[in-house]
Every structure is written in C-alpha cells, then in structure tokens.
Design a protein around this motif. Structure first.
Motif, short mmCIF file in Angstrom:
data_model
loop_
_atom_site.label_atom_id
_atom_site.label_comp_id
_atom_site.label_asym_id
_atom_site.label_seq_id
_atom_site.Cartn_x
_atom_site.Cartn_y
_atom_site.Cartn_z
N LYS A 197 19.51 24.65 0.62
CA LYS A 197 20.03 23.36 0.13
C LYS A 197 18.97 22.28 0.25
O LYS A 197 18.79 21.44 -0.66
N SER A 198 18.22 22.28 1.36
CA SER A 198 17.18 21.28 1.55
C SER A 198 16.07 21.43 0.52
O SER A 198 15.45 20.45 0.10
N LEU A 199 15.81 22.67 0.09
CA LEU A 199 14.80 22.92 -0.95
C LEU A 199 15.27 22.46 -2.32
O LEU A 199 14.46 22.22 -3.22
N GLU A 200 16.58 22.34 -2.48
CA GLU A 200 17.13 21.88 -3.75
C GLU A 200 17.03 20.36 -3.88
O GLU A 200 16.50 19.85 -4.86
N ASP A 201 17.57 19.67 -2.86
CA ASP A 201 17.64 18.21 -2.99
C ASP A 201 17.51 17.48 -1.65
O ASP A 201 17.94 16.34 -1.51
N GLY A 202 16.94 18.14 -0.67
CA GLY A 202 16.78 17.53 0.65
C GLY A 202 15.33 17.31 1.01
O GLY A 202 14.44 17.32 0.15
N PRO A 203 15.05 17.14 2.31
CA PRO A 203 13.68 16.86 2.76
C PRO A 203 12.65 17.91 2.36
O PRO A 203 11.49 17.59 2.11
N LEU A 204 13.07 19.19 2.28
CA LEU A 204 12.11 20.24 1.91
C LEU A 204 11.73 20.18 0.44
O LEU A 204 10.78 20.85 0.02
N ALA A 205 12.46 19.40 -0.35
CA ALA A 205 12.15 19.27 -1.77
C ALA A 205 11.17 18.14 -2.05
O ALA A 205 10.66 18.00 -3.17
N GLU A 206 10.89 17.32 -1.03
CA GLU A 206 9.99 16.18 -1.22
C GLU A 206 8.57 16.66 -1.49
O GLU A 206 8.09 17.61 -0.88
N LYS A 207 7.89 15.96 -2.39
CA LYS A 207 6.52 16.32 -2.77
C LYS A 207 5.54 15.91 -1.67
O LYS A 207 5.67 14.86 -1.05
N VAL A 208 4.56 16.75 -1.45
CA VAL A 208 3.46 16.45 -0.53
C VAL A 208 2.19 16.31 -1.37
O VAL A 208 1.93 17.12 -2.25
N ASP A 209 1.42 15.26 -1.10
CA ASP A 209 0.17 15.03 -1.83
C ASP A 209 -0.89 15.99 -1.29
O ASP A 209 -1.50 15.75 -0.25
N LEU A 210 -1.13 17.07 -2.02
CA LEU A 210 -2.07 18.09 -1.54
C LEU A 210 -3.51 17.60 -1.56
O LEU A 210 -4.33 18.04 -0.75
N ASP A 211 -3.82 16.67 -2.44
CA ASP A 211 -5.18 16.09 -2.43
C ASP A 211 -5.40 15.30 -1.15
O ASP A 211 -6.49 15.35 -0.56
N ALA A 212 -4.38 14.56 -0.73
CA ALA A 212 -4.49 13.81 0.53
C ALA A 212 -4.60 14.77 1.71
O ALA A 212 -5.34 14.51 2.66
N MET A 213 -3.87 15.88 1.64
CA MET A 213 -3.96 16.89 2.69
C MET A 213 -5.38 17.45 2.80
O MET A 213 -5.92 17.63 3.87
N ARG A 214 -5.97 17.70 1.63
CA ARG A 214 -7.31 18.28 1.59
C ARG A 214 -8.36 17.28 2.08
O ARG A 214 -9.38 17.67 2.64
#
Length: 296
Positions: A248-265
């Motif tokens: 459920k979280s992957l659908e519309d919860g915290p786990l579905a939020e986008k992470v900026d992979l460029d910022a991670m890198r």
C-alpha cells in the motif's frame, strides 16, 4: 571536517546496516566504537580486527551506553528488526536522550522509508515515526535517514528465484526505489563528516528506481537465464499485514515518494544501481538464491 580525536559510536555494527556504517567510517578515517552484546562473538572479532573499539553491553545497559558516548563526536543509531514495537521505541528514545545528555555533536538516526507524518495505529509501523518525533524535540544536532527498500530483500530465500521467478510487491509497470545496504554506510559517513550541511535534515536514501518489468530484465541478465517477474497475489498480501502495508505504501504512501538519484550520487559518487549491485557485492547472495553457488 572529520575529527581525528573523537570516535563515532555505532549501534548494530555486527549487523548489515550498522556494519556497513562502521566499514565506511573506518575507510573515511574516523575512529569507530561499537556497542556489541558479545565482544567474543565472530562478528565482533571481525570488527575488532578491522580496528573498531568494542564496548560490550546491551540496550538495557544505560550506564554502559552513557560511558561509550561520553567522549564521542557522533552516534549512528539503528535498531534490530526483531524488536517488539514497544522495545524499539523505548530503546530508540533512550539512545537519543543519552546522546543529548552526553553532548554528542551529531546524532544520526536510521529510520525507515515507510515512516511518514501520519501514524497508522499499528504499533510496529509507528515505532520509527514515534522515535523520529522524539528526536526532533531534542537540542542535539540530528540527521534522520530513511533508507528505501534494501536490494538484499530481493535475493532472500522464498522469493522464487530458485524456480526462475521473482515475486515482489509492485506491479510490472509500477516502480520501486531500492538501496544497497553498503551505500547506507557511505551516506552515513558523508553525513557525519558535514554537520553543517546535513544537520537537521530528514533524508530518504536510494540508489535506483526500477519497475517490475525492469526487475525481470535485470535479474534475467544477472542470472544468465530467464527470470520472470510477478507481484504477490492479493490473497497473500491480505494474509500478511507487513507485506500489505508495504504494498500500500508503494502505491500511494511514503514508499511511493520520488528520491532525487542525482542528488544521491552527488553525496555518494559510488552509488550502486541494481544492475551494478547484482554483478558485484550482491552476486554471492544472488547465486545462493538461484541455487547456483559453487557451480561453474
């Protein structure tokens, strides 16, 4: 700047996440101290041989933890997954309080990516948000990291790889953020080295974002044989509260939020994608899951 005279106290150093942090901190030149339950255990001795100072004690030993923090620069706090929700909250709050009492300069708490601002009413899911809320009230400089789903979870027994399939939580066209555990250590080392930049922040951590179909392609390439992808059946999810919550979280919860992979890198230039992890540090676990360990 790294403080050469003060150590970082790492919790969970005999486990995967804390172990990755200890390794990354040592590589970055930090003196590392670790609270361990048994200083003579195999994993503890590996830490000692790597140069980690061991402090024997448990989460119940408040005086031991207090002493271990007394002259430390920073603390990395992560708690075992097998704790009850009540114990996780109790220990997580106690560790943060002791860090504040002893004058720790930078406290890093590893929470969970499924933690959100709205409590679910289910104790096991609300433990980490409750700890986060307490930590934010303390005057100690704190960084909260929320690692996304571990790549290691995909190669555990029971996910079907030995039968030529991968079963997970998303639909084929749905995407999921993943992180390699070793990258958590590198992020933690970067965070602890720059209190001015990261102090006071809450950060989700990820190394890749892939769809179910892309999981199928990546695992097929890494395995050298066809691996089909499928989502857990609805009846399986309905019967397992933890899996259902994550789905459920992957659908519309915290786990579905986008992470900026460029910022991670930018923070961690050695960031591992799923493909690179499967072909490098994740290779052995993949082969074990496939049932091909030792075959050539």
């Amino acid at each position: 700047m790294t403080n050469d005279k003060k150590a970082i106290l790492v919790f969970g150093a005999t486990g995967r996440q804390g172990g990755s942090v200890a390794k990354a901190l040592l590589k970055a030149g930090w003196p590392v101290r670790a609270l361990v339950l048994d200083a003579t255990g195999t994993e503890s001795l590996k830490l000692r041989n790597a140069g980690v100072e061991l402090v024997q004690g448990s989460f119940e030993d408040r005086h031991v933890i207090h002493s271990a923090m007394r002259d430390a620069h920073g603390v990395f706090s992560v708690l075992p997954a097998n704790l009850t929700a009540e114990d996780e909250v109790r220990y997580g709050i106690a560790i943060a309080d002791i860090a504040d009492e002893t004058g720790i300069e930078h406290f890093v708490y590893s929470s969970g990516a499924s933690a959100g601002d709205v409590l679910t009413g289910v104790p096991r899911f609300d433990a980490k948000p409750r700890i986060e809320a307490h930590v934010r009230k303390l005057p100690v400089t704190t960084t909260i990291i929320r690692p996304m789903i571990f790549m290691e979870m995909l190669v555990r027994p029971g996910f079907g790889l030995d039968q030529g399939r991968l079963i997970s939580l998303i639909r084929p066209d749905q995407s999921i953020h993943l992180t390699a555990v070793e990258d958590i250590g590198k992020f933690a080392a970067a965070v602890l080295a720059d209190k001015a930049r990261f102090g006071g922040k809450t950060m989700k951590i990820a190394g890749d974002r892939v769809t179910g179909s892309e999981l199928e392609t990546a695992f097929t390439e890494a395995a050298g044989r066809p691996i089909t992808y499928e989502r857990f059946p609805d009846d399986v999810l309905a019967a397992n509260m933890d899996l259902a919550h994550m789905a459920k979280s992957l659908e519309d919860g915290p786990l579905a939020e986008k992470v900026d992979l460029d910022a991670m890198r930018e923070i961690n230039p050695e960031l591992l994608s799923l493909r690179s992890w499967l072909m490098s540090s994740g290779r052995r676990a993949l082969e074990e899951a496939l049932g091909t360990t030792g075959r050539r």
